[in-house]
Scaffold this active site. Structure first.
Site: not given
Ligand code: NAD
Length: 257
Positions: A139, A152
């Protein structure tokens, strides 16, 4: 179809970035393994749809990334792992003194330690195959900080550090390890925050997006899951053979500020 014959495991991929990355890897020809902690018909249907759309083998394997044994079992059960995308992640926002211990532990386990356990299980398979790619979804918070996101930010900085160690331990093999550092990406999770943010600041939803949510993203645009997926596909390409141990920001200029 550059990735034909490769198997990609994407943790946390039944929604958001993980699902977007899985779709782009499948579009590039990889067989994909989707994962989350749930085991619903919808999860398996998502995999079937990707398989049918891109003419690849697509499976869904349930495994809770907060559990070290389950992380390792996911990789073992998949049977092959040429590409590992460590993506599963959760968030909790609170000042340090009020931050619940169980939330700290869960974020460190899911966002950081799962990356270690999955990588440890996947590297022997990559070595046996003579090729591998580890793509960690970190991130902008792996490179910078914001208040109230202690767990985080700590976890994502940890993922960036682990990425470098993984790269050094595999540097003389055809294995690379890199981290993608997204800024704000338009996912259901982020979209759901828009109405509440607008209400909290007494703004229109458009103003809430521009002035609050995208405050630190100079482009004033969300990144898309397809862009994160495309970056992952690039890291899996031959052009990226000598790119290892680094971070690639997809953040509209956030970390340039
Ligand atoms: P999201 O909530 O849509 O996706 C998260 C995924 O992780 C989901 O599929 C969820 O089911 C899964 N998950 C959660 N807990 C879990 C567990 N215990 N075991 C297995 N799977 C689990 O969120 P996202 O925004 O797609 O985030 C995905 C990644 O990207 C994360 O690591 C997040 O930190 C990172 N990220 C997101 C953003 C953003 O703006 N959306 C920015 C930077 C980084």
């Amino acid at each position: 179809m550059e990735l034909k014959g490769k198997t990609a495991i994407i943790t946390g991929s039944n929604s958001g970035i993980g699902l977007g990355v899985a779709r782009e890897l499948a579009r590039a020809g990889a067989d994909v393994v989707l994962n989350s902690f749930t085991d619903n018909d919808e999860d398996h249907r998502l995999a079937q749809e990707i398989g049918a759309e891109f003419n690849v083998t697509a499976r869904y394997i349930q495994a809770d990334m907060s559990n070290p044994e389950a992380c390792r079992a996911l990789i073992e059960q998949a049977g092959a792992c040429d590409i590992l995308v460590n993506n599963a992640g959760i968030q909790h926002v609170s000042p340090i003194e009020d931050f619940p211990t169980e939330k700290w532990d869960a974020i460190i386990a899911i966002n950081m330690s799962s990356t270690f356990h999955c990588t440890a299980a996947a590297l022997p398979m990559m070595r046996k195959a003579g090729w591998g790619r580890v793509v960690n979804i970190a991130s902008a918070h792996g490179l910078t900080a914001s208040p109230f996101k202690s767990a985080y930010v700590a976890a994502k900085h940890g993922v960036v550090g682990l990425t470098k160690v993984t790269a050094l331990e595999t540097a003389q093999e055809l294995i690379t390890a890199n981290a993608i550092c997204p800024g704000y990406v338009k996912t259901p999770l982020v979209e759901a925050q828009v109405p509440d943010t607008a209400k909290k600041y007494d703004m229109t939803e458009e103003e809430a997006v521009q002035k609050v949510i995208l405050e630190r993203q100079p482009s004033k645009e969300f990144a898309t899951v397809e862009q994160i997926g495309g970056t992952a596909v690039f890291l899996c390409s031959a052009a990226a053979d000598q790119i290892t141990g680094t971070t690639i920001s997809v953040d509209g200029g956030w970390t340039a500020l």
